[in-house]
Scaffold this motif. Structure first.
Motif, PDB file in Angstrom:
ATOM      1  N   GLY A 163      -0.200  32.757  69.342  1.00  0.00           N
ATOM      2  CA  GLY A 163       0.025  31.751  68.310  1.00  0.00           C
ATOM      3  C   GLY A 163      -0.521  30.396  68.698  1.00  0.00           C
ATOM      4  O   GLY A 163      -1.117  29.686  67.876  1.00  0.00           O
ATOM      5  N   ASN A 215      -4.273  30.499  68.368  1.00  0.00           N
ATOM      6  CA  ASN A 215      -4.714  30.589  66.976  1.00  0.00           C
ATOM      7  C   ASN A 215      -4.571  29.262  66.242  1.00  0.00           C
ATOM      8  O   ASN A 215      -5.507  28.787  65.587  1.00  0.00           O
ATOM      9  N   TYR A 216      -3.370  28.661  66.347  1.00  0.00           N
ATOM     10  CA  TYR A 216      -3.099  27.460  65.558  1.00  0.00           C
ATOM     11  C   TYR A 216      -3.451  26.166  66.291  1.00  0.00           C
ATOM     12  O   TYR A 216      -3.627  25.128  65.645  1.00  0.00           O
ATOM     13  N   HIS A 246      -1.600  26.513  57.698  1.00  0.00           N
ATOM     14  CA  HIS A 246      -1.307  27.620  58.613  1.00  0.00           C
ATOM     15  C   HIS A 246      -1.259  28.951  57.876  1.00  0.00           C
ATOM     16  O   HIS A 246      -1.736  29.977  58.389  1.00  0.00           O
ATOM     17  N   ARG A 273      -3.834  32.222  58.667  1.00  0.00           N
ATOM     18  CA  ARG A 273      -3.424  33.562  59.107  1.00  0.00           C
ATOM     19  C   ARG A 273      -3.694  34.631  58.065  1.00  0.00           C
ATOM     20  O   ARG A 273      -3.982  35.773  58.409  1.00  0.00           O
ATOM     21  N   SER A 321      -7.553  34.650  60.403  1.00  0.00           N
ATOM     22  CA  SER A 321      -7.142  35.224  61.694  1.00  0.00           C
ATOM     23  C   SER A 321      -6.572  36.630  61.557  1.00  0.00           C
ATOM     24  O   SER A 321      -6.429  37.340  62.552  1.00  0.00           O
ATOM     25  N   LEU A 343      -1.379  36.515  65.489  1.00  0.00           N
ATOM     26  CA  LEU A 343      -2.433  35.981  64.620  1.00  0.00           C
ATOM     27  C   LEU A 343      -2.118  36.144  63.141  1.00  0.00           C
ATOM     28  O   LEU A 343      -2.843  35.607  62.303  1.00  0.00           O
ATOM     29  N   VAL A 344      -1.045  36.884  62.824  1.00  0.00           N
ATOM     30  CA  VAL A 344      -0.713  37.074  61.404  1.00  0.00           C
ATOM     31  C   VAL A 344       0.715  36.635  61.081  1.00  0.00           C
ATOM     32  O   VAL A 344       1.220  36.909  59.995  1.00  0.00           O
ATOM     33  N   ASP A 396       3.484  33.005  61.716  1.00  0.00           N
ATOM     34  CA  ASP A 396       3.444  31.587  62.069  1.00  0.00           C
ATOM     35  C   ASP A 396       3.863  31.370  63.520  1.00  0.00           C
ATOM     36  O   ASP A 396       4.634  32.156  64.085  1.00  0.00           O
TER      37      ASP A 396
END
Length: 665
Positions: free
Chosen positions: A280, A283-284, A333, A337, A341, A603-604, A606
């Motif tokens: 996470g 990704n973010y 976000h 996702r 992502s 990745l999918v 939050d």
């Protein structure tokens, strides 16, 4: 996913030898010994009270599992939870009515068998292919009508009972002859024995489970009702920093107020929780901002959203450049996702599952070599009489059940999803074959490779039924749903084998649990899984992954956003490398390898969800280090209570808010 510890029954305590055998006469001799020394003849097992208790508990736990699966992508094994609750219920009732017959170990086993079957109903597509259909319908990728209540119920019953039926011939091979461990089944048997031998400690665990569940349910209700000091609190509290000029909360860097996620982290452990947070954060914190710099994510200005025409023009320009339009920073976000992502996340999970599955080639080979023994012409030597004929499930039930469930599944595939007859037959045949593989994998490792089963089927039917995303999803569901229930029943039968129960009665307990789960989980699904909620309030990571694979197989890579193809390749390579490393590195290094599943799911969902699970896992780890006895006694039971309590209250809140309209939105 369930938290268990593996243990073998001690040879001194168990009256027969549990080593693998291949000679039919030796197997028959051991079966006779089991019937004489282990089988609890005359002890109540499939009683009305045990079956009804299991069906009721399983319905409640199944609805909770459904909510949890749609929220964070995990399913929790409920066998031990159900056995503890059943024991607590009857212990309390017996105090009120001392003359009532004692609740036996085999009755407890019946209850947990039915409860586990009901709790596993979400694995038959309710958190994966069914919501994936809704997502693809929402995106106009497919145009098949939505299933009605009765259609979805019939579908779940057909494929779930198919898995139960397939387990019938496997039981004699995997449990009686080969004595596969089925570790969760062993743990459940030891748990039931311990409870019935020393009830006081078990009741304290049950109390912690119930108190924690009630506490979590009350907290969830207070937050959702906006009562007292919680009236102004949001669902998450943003962290005080910015990333590329946007507040941390825009990238989901926040503290979650959901107790369910902290409890889930305590159950799943540090390795997976660390992987979730690591994935996470990358990704973010890095990938998302970099995509923003590259123009792949385009956040609209106030002028771009001032009128419908301006927003339409902005979207058209972004899509022309294969960029992703973002209406406001508040949904940055969620768009990242769900639109970008998800592709590397799905690729990572799929590749790691398939490579790990390939490493089980010995298990697969043994499964296929054992298929011949399940057929009449494959039995070259057989004892003249079956010593377990009075307790085993008759072969006739297997034949009739397989025929009925196969015909029903093929007919529904053809009528509702446009699957040609030949491909429908192939789906059922593949379900049988891969159920054998999944059952053996569960028996040897305690891991049922449902993800790998589903993806193998999706890839295969992407070739057999090209261009039909609905057919791709639902043929794969036949395989995954049947495999999960087959492995689940064999795990429960292993418990019964060690406790001296009759497999025939457990078969009926499993069927009753499947029926209860279907008739409760389907209405719950239609209440929870509204199209607008999927992928947003409910991240539904498993459904997102299934939908992504189906969409990619249908449309090809041409319609993907910028850089997504490279991300898919990178995710697939990294997932494969992790799976290879997991197999090849020394055992002492494995705790330090990240979990491919954890990284992919990160990745999918939050970041605040991932971080909450890390906090829960860290607290559990610290308690294990400082108060080991307390932690081992209460962490799993209390955490399971929180998960079940908030999961159930989540459903109640949705009903009160969206159906009855008595709670604020």
């Amino acid at each position: 996913m369930s938290a268990t510890t593996e243990s073998e029954p001690k040879s001194a305590a168990f009256p027969i030898d549990l080593s693998p055998l291949t000679d039919p006469e030796a197997i028959a001799a051991r079966d006779r010994l089991w019937l004489e020394k282990v089988y609890a003849r005359g002890v109540p097992q499939l009683t009305v009270r045990a079956a009804l208790t299991g069906m009721l508990l399983g319905s409640v736990l199944g609805a909770s599992n459904l909510y949890i699966g749609l929220k964070i992508g995990w399913n929790f094994g409920m066998s031990i939870t159900a056995s503890v609750l059943a024991f607590a219920i009857f212990s309390a009732v017996r105090k009120l009515f001392p003359s009532m017959d004692e609740f036996t170990m085999l009755e407890n086993n019946t209850s947990q068998t039915a409860a586990s079957a009901a709790a596993y109903m979400s694995s038959a597509g309710l958190v994966s292919s069914i919501p994936a259909l809704t997502m693809l319908r929402r995106e106009h990728v497919i145009d098949v009508p939505e299933l009605t209540h009765w259609q979805l119920t019939a579908w779940l019953l057909a494929i779930s009972v198919l898995g139960v039926v397939v387990a019938i011939p496997l039981k004699r091979s995997l449990i009686n002859a080969e004595q596969l461990r089925f570790p969760s089944g062993i743990v459940c048997a030891e748990t039931i024995r311990t409870m019935h031998a020393a009830g006081k400690e078990s009741l304290s665990k049950a109390r912690s489970l119930l108190v924690a569940g009630l506490f979590a349910a009350v907290v969830k209700f207070i937050f959702e009702c906006k009562l007292w000091i919680f009236r102004r609190l949001p669902e998450s509290v943003g962290l005080p920093f910015t990333v590329r000029g946007y507040p941390g909360e825009a990238w989901s860097f926040a503290l979650n107020t959901s107790l369910l996620l902290y409890a889930a982290g305590a159950i799943i452990g540090m390795k997976v929780a660390l992987s979730l947070s690591l994935g996470g954060a990358i990704n973010y914190g890095f990938i998302g901002p970099w995509l923003l710099d590259q123009g792949v994510l385009r956040v609209a200005s106030a002028a771009d959203t001032a009128t419908p025409a301006a927003w339409s023009a902005f979207v058209h320009a972004a899509e022309h450049d294969h960029a992703i339009p973002v209406r406001s920073a508040e949904v940055l976000h969620a768009v990242l996702r769900s639109k970008w992502s998800v592709w590397p996340g799905t690729a990572l999970m799929v590749s790691s599952s398939l490579v790990a599955f390939a490493f089980r080639w010995r298990t697969i080979a043994r499964a296929f070599s054992g298929l011949g023994a399940l057929l009449p012409f494959g039995r070259k030597v057989a004892p003249r009489e079956d010593p377990l004929a009075e307790v085993e499930v008759p072969s006739l039930w297997f034949g009739v059940g397989l025929a009925v469930c196969s015909v029903a599944s093929i007919a529904m595939l053809r009528a509702w999803f446009g699957v040609p007859l030949l491909q429908g037959c192939a789906a059922v045949a593949l379900a049988f074959v891969l159920s054998v593989v999944a059952a053996r994998a569960t028996g040897e490792t305690d891991v049922t490779p449902i993800g790998a089963m589903g993806k193998i089927a999706q890839l295969l039917f992407g070739v057999l039924v090209p261009g039909n995303a609905a057919a791709n999803l639902m043929t794969a569901t036949v395989t995954a749903g049947a495999a999960s229930h087959s492995a689940d029943l064999l795990t429960e039968v292993k418990t019964g084998y060690l406790l001296g129960g009759a497999p025939r009665k457990q078969f009926w307990a499993q069927i009753l649990g499947v029926i209860a789960g279907a008739f409760v989980c389907v209405p719950a699904y239609f209440v929870i899984a509204k199209p607008e909620r999927l992928g947003n309030e409910l991240a539904a990571p498993a459904a997102v992954a299934w939908a992504s694979v189906a969409k990619l197989l249908k449309d090809g890579p041409g319609n993907l956003p910028s850089l997504a193809v490279y991300a898919i390749a990178a995710g697939a390579m990294f997932g494969a490398l992790l799976a290879i490393a997991e197999e090849l590195v020394p055992r002492s290094w494995k705790p330090y390898l990240p979990s491919a599943t954890g990284l992919g799911i990160a990745l999918v969902i939050d970041f605040n969800d991932s971080f909450a699970m890390l906090v829960g896992a860290t607290v559990a780890w610290l308690l294990h280090r400082t108060h080991k006895d307390f932690a081992e006694r209460y962490i799993v039971s209390a955490s399971s209570g929180v998960v079940a309590g908030e999961g159930l209250m989540g459903i109640v809140v949705i009903v009160l808010r969206d159906v009855a309209g008595v709670l604020p939105r």
